[in-house]
Design a protein around this motif. Sequence first.
Motif, PDB file in Angstrom:
ATOM      1  N   TYR A  60     -29.879 -20.158 111.861  1.00 53.24           N
ATOM      2  CA  TYR A  60     -30.552 -18.919 112.236  1.00 53.24           C
ATOM      3  C   TYR A  60     -29.899 -18.240 113.447  1.00 53.24           C
ATOM      4  CZ  TYR A  60     -32.979 -19.941 116.615  1.00 53.24           C
ATOM      5  OH  TYR A  60     -33.264 -20.178 117.934  1.00 53.24           O
ATOM      6  N   ASP A  61     -29.281 -19.040 114.339  1.00 51.33           N
ATOM      7  CA  ASP A  61     -28.677 -18.475 115.544  1.00 51.33           C
ATOM      8  C   ASP A  61     -27.164 -18.307 115.432  1.00 51.33           C
ATOM      9  OD1 ASP A  61     -28.140 -21.171 115.499  1.00 51.33           O
ATOM     10  OD2 ASP A  61     -29.051 -21.617 117.442  1.00 51.33           O
ATOM     11  N   ASN A  62     -26.640 -18.563 114.232  1.00 53.68           N
ATOM     12  CA  ASN A  62     -25.229 -18.304 113.929  1.00 53.68           C
ATOM     13  C   ASN A  62     -24.273 -19.026 114.875  1.00 53.68           C
ATOM     14  OD1 ASN A  62     -23.309 -17.094 112.219  1.00 53.68           O
ATOM     15  ND2 ASN A  62     -22.981 -15.415 113.655  1.00 53.68           N
ATOM     16  N   ASP A  63     -24.613 -20.281 115.194  1.00 55.87           N
ATOM     17  CA  ASP A  63     -23.722 -21.066 116.057  1.00 55.87           C
ATOM     18  C   ASP A  63     -22.964 -22.139 115.281  1.00 55.87           C
ATOM     19  OD1 ASP A  63     -25.752 -22.836 115.533  1.00 55.87           O
ATOM     20  OD2 ASP A  63     -26.164 -23.346 117.631  1.00 55.87           O
ATOM     21  N   ASP A  67     -30.253 -25.292 111.653  1.00 53.71           N
ATOM     22  CA  ASP A  67     -31.544 -25.430 112.317  1.00 53.71           C
ATOM     23  C   ASP A  67     -32.641 -25.509 111.255  1.00 53.71           C
ATOM     24  OD1 ASP A  67     -30.218 -24.804 114.957  1.00 53.71           O
ATOM     25  OD2 ASP A  67     -29.910 -22.900 113.919  1.00 53.71           O
ATOM     26  N   VAL A  82     -34.182 -26.526 116.801  1.00 54.74           N
ATOM     27  CA  VAL A  82     -32.827 -26.018 116.976  1.00 54.74           C
ATOM     28  C   VAL A  82     -31.861 -27.191 117.111  1.00 54.74           C
ATOM     29  CG1 VAL A  82     -33.008 -25.813 119.495  1.00 54.74           C
ATOM     30  CG2 VAL A  82     -31.407 -24.367 118.238  1.00 54.74           C
ATOM     31  N   ALA A  96     -39.263 -18.938 121.266  1.00 52.76           N
ATOM     32  CA  ALA A  96     -38.770 -17.972 120.289  1.00 52.76           C
ATOM     33  C   ALA A  96     -39.859 -17.054 119.755  1.00 52.76           C
ATOM     34  CB  ALA A  96     -38.110 -18.708 119.128  1.00 52.76           C
ATOM     35  N   ARG A 117     -28.895 -10.577 111.188  1.00 53.64           N
ATOM     36  CA  ARG A 117     -29.634 -11.678 111.805  1.00 53.64           C
ATOM     37  C   ARG A 117     -30.734 -12.146 110.853  1.00 53.64           C
ATOM     38  NH1 ARG A 117     -29.037  -8.099 116.294  1.00 53.64           N
ATOM     39  NH2 ARG A 117     -31.101  -7.211 115.905  1.00 53.64           N
ATOM     40  N   GLN A 147     -36.080 -11.047 113.842  1.00 54.10           N
ATOM     41  CA  GLN A 147     -35.274 -11.642 114.914  1.00 54.10           C
ATOM     42  C   GLN A 147     -34.625 -10.549 115.758  1.00 54.10           C
ATOM     43  OE1 GLN A 147     -31.614 -14.779 115.845  1.00 54.10           O
ATOM     44  NE2 GLN A 147     -32.347 -14.584 113.740  1.00 54.10           N
ATOM     45  N   GLY A 151     -32.439 -13.527 120.155  1.00 60.29           N
ATOM     46  CA  GLY A 151     -32.839 -14.760 119.494  1.00 60.29           C
ATOM     47  C   GLY A 151     -34.327 -15.014 119.452  1.00 60.29           C
TER      48      GLY A 151
END
Length: 665
Positions: A60-63, A67, A82, A96, A117, A147, A151
Amino acid sequence: MNKLFISKSQAFQGLAWLLLALGPATVAAQFSFQDVSAARGMTGYVMAVGSIGGVAAADYDNDGDIDVFLPTAEGTADLLMVNDGAGNFSNIAAQAGLASLDNNRLALWFDYDGDGRLDLAVGGDCRLEPLADIPCEQEKNLRLYHQQSNGTFSDVTVEAGLDASWGGSGNRHRSGITAGDIDNDGYLDLYVNDWKGRAWLYRNNRDGTFTDVTVASGLSDDFFEYHQPVMYDFNRDGWTDILVAVDFATPNQLWVNQGDGTFVDQAESVGLGNAMTDMGIALGDYDNDLDMDIYITNITRAGDYDVFYRNDSTGQDLVFTEIAESIGVWQGYWGWGTTFLDVDNDGWEDLAVTNGKNTGQWISDPSLFYYNEGGNPVSFSDRSESVGFDDTIIASGLIAFDFDRDGDLDLLQTGQDTGAAQLYQNDQGQAASGNRYLVVRPRMNGPNHFAIGAEVIVTAGSKQMMRVIKTGTSMAGQEPAEAFFGLGDQQTVDQVLIKWPDGSQSTVSNIGAGQIITVEQQESGIEINAGLNDAWYDPSTSGQGFFITVFPDIAKMFLAWFTYDTERPDPSITANLGGPGQRWLTAFGSYSGNEAVLEIEMTSGGVFDSANPSPIQQADGDILLEFTSCNAATITYSISSADRQGVIPIERIALDNVGLCEAAQ
C-alpha cells in the motif's frame, strides 16, 4: 520501450543466486510451513462474529514489500500491519486513520480515483452468533478510505456515494468484495455481496463517485447466500466478467459482460453452475496451458465436495469440466479460503485450503495442502501433514504472498479461535530448494495503475506459465498485485509477456532469475495526422461505422458516427447508408499527440437513437478518441440525451491509407 525496474535484492537472495548460477541444482526441494505469527508481530487479531474473516495484502505504501490489512470484531480496532522490509510487522492503523472499532469482516485495496495510490474499502455487518433476525443499529456497513499523499487515510464514503442504507440484520453478513474495470474506461468498479442478502455492482463515475448499476446491468438483486466473487475476463473478449460462488444448493453465477453495460449469467451453460455449498474461489493455471482453471471450496457432506474446473475453452467459447475427484482434490471438510501457489518453485502451482466450523464434527477440520505432481495428466497428492499445513484452527481467510521477500510464497490464514492471524513462513528459501523464481509487478499508464485484469505469461526454457493480476479472491481475501513464478532450475527467463487490460501488450526478454521486476506499460499510440482520414468500423458488430477527417493546419478533427444502434443491429436492417432505422451524429474538436477530444453534436439530418430524425444541431456529450496504431483506435463516449456511455474499439475498413499515416510518424 518498456520500462523495467529491478528491486534491490537482500543479501541472502544475492548470495543464493550467485551459488545457484555456478551450476545446476542438485538438492531435491524440501519445504515446510512454520507458524511465525508472534515472532513476526502478526498479533492482536480478533475475527468478527461468524464464520468469515477477511484479509487484504498489498504494497500500500509502495516501498516494495507487502503490507496487510485485517478487519476485526466490534470493539477491536482494525489492523494495518506495515512490513518493515525484513518481514516483521507492526500495527499503524491508528496513525493511518484506519482503526475503526466497527464489526468489520472484509476489505479490499484498490485505486478508485486513479491517482496511483491504493485506497481501501472495508465492509462490516452486525452478524450475531447464533443467527438472529434483529435489525442492525449501524446502517452504513461499507466504508471507503482515500489514501492521502502522506500515507494517511480519510473516510470518503459519503462523498463517493457509497453510504446508502444497508438494512442488514443479525442473520446476514458481508461475504465478498472485489473490483475490476467493467466498462473499459480505465477506472475500477466495485462489487460487494452478502450471505443471506443481495449483491451490489457500483460503477465508477471517474469523478470520485460511484453509481449503483446492479439492476440496470442485469445482475440479480434477489437475496441469496452469496460467497466469494472474482472479476476476470473469463472468455477473453476484452470485457471483465464476474464469477460468484453461491451457497445452499443454489447454482453459482457467471455474469458474462456483454460490452454494452449489461451482463448475462452463463454459469450453467459453460459448466460452472454448481449447486452445492460453494464458498471460496481460487484461479490458477494448474496445468500450464495458459488459461485460468477454477477451484471452489464446499462442505464435504451429503454429496457435496470441493470442485475443480479445468478450463477447456476454445477462443471465446467457454467450457469448464469438473475433475476434482480424478486429480485428488475433492475430499475436503467445511471449506473456506483457498489459493494456488507454487510452494517449491518447481513451475507447477500447488493448492492450499483452509477449513473448519465451530460446531459438531467440523471443529477439528484440518487445513489441506495439495502438491502438484506435474505430469500429463497433472495430478495432486495430499501432503498436508508432511509440510506442516494441517492445523485444526477454525479458519476462513487464506492468501499466499512472499512476506519476507526470500523468494518463496508464504501463507496467511485468519481464524476464529486464535489471538492472531496465522502467518506461515515457507521454510525452504531459494538456496535450500535449488529452484529459482521471478516476481513481475506490471504497472500501467492511466488510472488503472496496478494493472488489475492483466495477464502475465512467462516463458522459461520449455515451460510457459500464466498468472492473472486481480483483486478479490479466496474467501474475503486479496493477494498483492504481482505475479510470482517458480522457474525450476532455469537461470534465465526467455520472455515476460504482459497482456494489459486495454488490449495492448508488452514484452521483456532475457531476465535473470531471482529478481523482483516492475514492468511499466510502454507509451502507446501515434501522432495523429491526415493519414488517418478514412472510413472506420467496430469489428465486433457491423452496426457501427465512423468517418474521420483530420485538419492538420488547425489541429482539429471531424468524426461522423453512423450507427444502427448502440447494441448489435437487428439482422433485418440493411447496411445501406441512410436507410430506415439508422441514426447518426457528428463530433468536432481538437487533437494532440494520439488523442482527440471531440464535442458530440446532434446534427441536422439525424438524431441519435431516433428513427425519425429532426433537423437540430446542439451539443450532446463528448468523445475521447485514442489511436494506438495507424489501424486501431478506441472511442470512449458519453451521450447525454441517450444516457449512454461506453467504449468502442475501431479499425479501418480498408488499409489503403495506412502507409500514409505510418510515413508521417
